[in-house]
Scaffold this active site. Sequence first.
Site, PDB file in Angstrom:
ATOM      1  N   CYS A  85       0.942  -1.269  -0.044  1.00 43.14           N
ATOM      2  CA  CYS A  85       0.094  -0.043   0.043  1.00 43.14           C
ATOM      3  C   CYS A  85       0.738   1.504  -0.044  1.00 43.14           C
ATOM      4  CB  CYS A  85      -1.006  -0.105   1.074  1.00 43.14           C
ATOM      5  SG  CYS A  85      -2.081  -1.329   1.307  1.00 43.14           S
ATOM      6  N   TYR A  94     -17.407   9.109   5.395  1.00 44.75           N
ATOM      7  CA  TYR A  94     -18.237   9.390   4.264  1.00 44.75           C
ATOM      8  C   TYR A  94     -18.830  10.752   4.259  1.00 44.75           C
ATOM      9  CZ  TYR A  94     -18.537   4.225   2.719  1.00 44.75           C
ATOM     10  OH  TYR A  94     -18.063   3.279   1.995  1.00 44.75           O
ATOM     11  N   ARG A 112     -21.739   5.460  -2.426  1.00 40.76           N
ATOM     12  CA  ARG A 112     -22.521   4.197  -2.381  1.00 40.76           C
ATOM     13  C   ARG A 112     -22.457   3.704  -0.777  1.00 40.76           C
ATOM     14  NH1 ARG A 112     -20.979   0.921  -7.572  1.00 40.76           N
ATOM     15  NH2 ARG A 112     -20.831  -0.931  -6.222  1.00 40.76           N
ATOM     16  N   VAL A 113     -23.299   4.447  -0.135  1.00 40.96           N
ATOM     17  CA  VAL A 113     -23.347   4.102   1.286  1.00 40.96           C
ATOM     18  C   VAL A 113     -24.999   4.130   1.943  1.00 40.96           C
ATOM     19  CG1 VAL A 113     -22.989   6.470   1.906  1.00 40.96           C
ATOM     20  CG2 VAL A 113     -22.532   4.709   3.603  1.00 40.96           C
ATOM     21  N   LYS A 142     -28.067   0.851   7.503  1.00 43.51           N
ATOM     22  CA  LYS A 142     -27.590  -0.280   7.616  1.00 43.51           C
ATOM     23  C   LYS A 142     -26.369  -0.595   8.163  1.00 43.51           C
ATOM     24  CE  LYS A 142     -30.404  -2.040   3.538  1.00 43.51           C
ATOM     25  NZ  LYS A 142     -30.584  -2.829   2.184  1.00 43.51           N
ATOM     26  N   VAL A 182     -11.695   4.780   3.372  1.00 40.39           N
ATOM     27  CA  VAL A 182     -12.983   4.113   3.675  1.00 40.39           C
ATOM     28  C   VAL A 182     -13.915   4.542   2.963  1.00 40.39           C
ATOM     29  CG1 VAL A 182     -14.627   3.903   5.353  1.00 40.39           C
ATOM     30  CG2 VAL A 182     -12.346   3.588   6.066  1.00 40.39           C
ATOM     31  N   GLY A 236       1.440  -3.771   4.318  1.00 39.38           N
ATOM     32  CA  GLY A 236       1.390  -5.092   4.447  1.00 39.38           C
ATOM     33  C   GLY A 236       2.855  -5.583   4.880  1.00 39.38           C
TER      34      GLY A 236
END
Length: 419
Positions: A117, A210, A250-251, A255, A373, A407
Amino acid sequence: MPALHQVKSLLWGIRPKGSLRFQHSSSTKLNDVVIVGAARTPMGSFCSQLASIPAPKLAAVAIKAALERAGISKEEVQEVYMGNVCQGMLGQAPARQAALYAGLPKSTACTTINKVCSSGMKSIMLAAQGLMCGHQDVIVAGGMESMSNVPFYMKRGDTGYGGVTLQDGIVFDGLTDVYNKIHMGNCGENTAKNLGITRKDQDEYAIQSYQRSAEAYKSGAIKEELVPVNVPQKKGKPDLIVSEDEEFKRVNFEKFSKLPTVFQREGGTVTAGNASTLNDGAAACVLTTRDAAERLGVKPIARIVGFYDAETEPIDFPIAPVFAIPKLLERCGVKQDEVAMWEINEAFSVVALACQKMLKLDMKKLNIHGGAVSLGHPIGMSGARLVNHLVYSLKPGEKGVAAICNGGGGASSILIEKL
């Protein structure tokens, strides 16, 4: 926990195991390095709008735009570094492809960087090093990834009877801790447990990400860094023009708290909502020495103040920026309260929360326009996107820090000043 012990040692002024140490002659004067142009593509959702375009061609779009914004001709570029993680089925030398697709001279030296990353940020750091040392005058650096095009793998050998097993290249080469044989998300769960970061904490942070991204788009805070991508359609149809990131729209907040945990079913905290997503995109910036900028008659927009890499236990990769950032500030002679913006990659919400908690960062300065995120995380691109965002978001005279974990237990960090 070894990593927490290392943090305490670090704060006490003891060099933690695995940190990097820079040494050079005090009589050697390094060149000042500036950023004169920067651009990124929008980030497409997984197998969505940008899926038909391979990573090098996305990078070519970003490179061309960065050079146009810099006002530098392609012939002036001497070298290209591009980060890219999942290179299966891309063909030889992805960075070379990006450079040639962008129309750069065939004499341009090109290198593809894989630091997971951190690849995109490390590419910028390597470019800065080359310029500081006088090896080159003008370098393009950035990162690219098309996670939608990463293939499945099948090992060579006797396939035998009863079918074969395929490995997802994204998971195998991009998202698995080689040493503990677990997904990066399990490492995030480990960090959450060790630091007492709850599911509720992570959900609230993700919702904030978001909301901040949506507000940034509304206010125009992200618009300047973007370059649209023309996506060819079926014969007879006009190109699809992608001009915005897909993910932040797209959220469903209703939910969010009901989403199942992904990596630990019982007592887990990481969900699809509070983790980053799989995405496609590319970012690039044009770096020069200050002398070269003057010679070419271009205006620097930011200065590379310093950069630093650090490593810790592989399972503790989410907190690796905690080891990099204090040393970065120390070597740059900058105090924490002098930093106007912190861009810490949101591989998972727990990463940003852990770094904020351990370093006591001001949340009002952290990822103020959202992060991975909500915006997306094309893994080879993200480090470069963070740097570009600081370039466009800082006010003149302000300093900003970008940091990204990777990583294997690593992190890269960089400090820039807006000019």
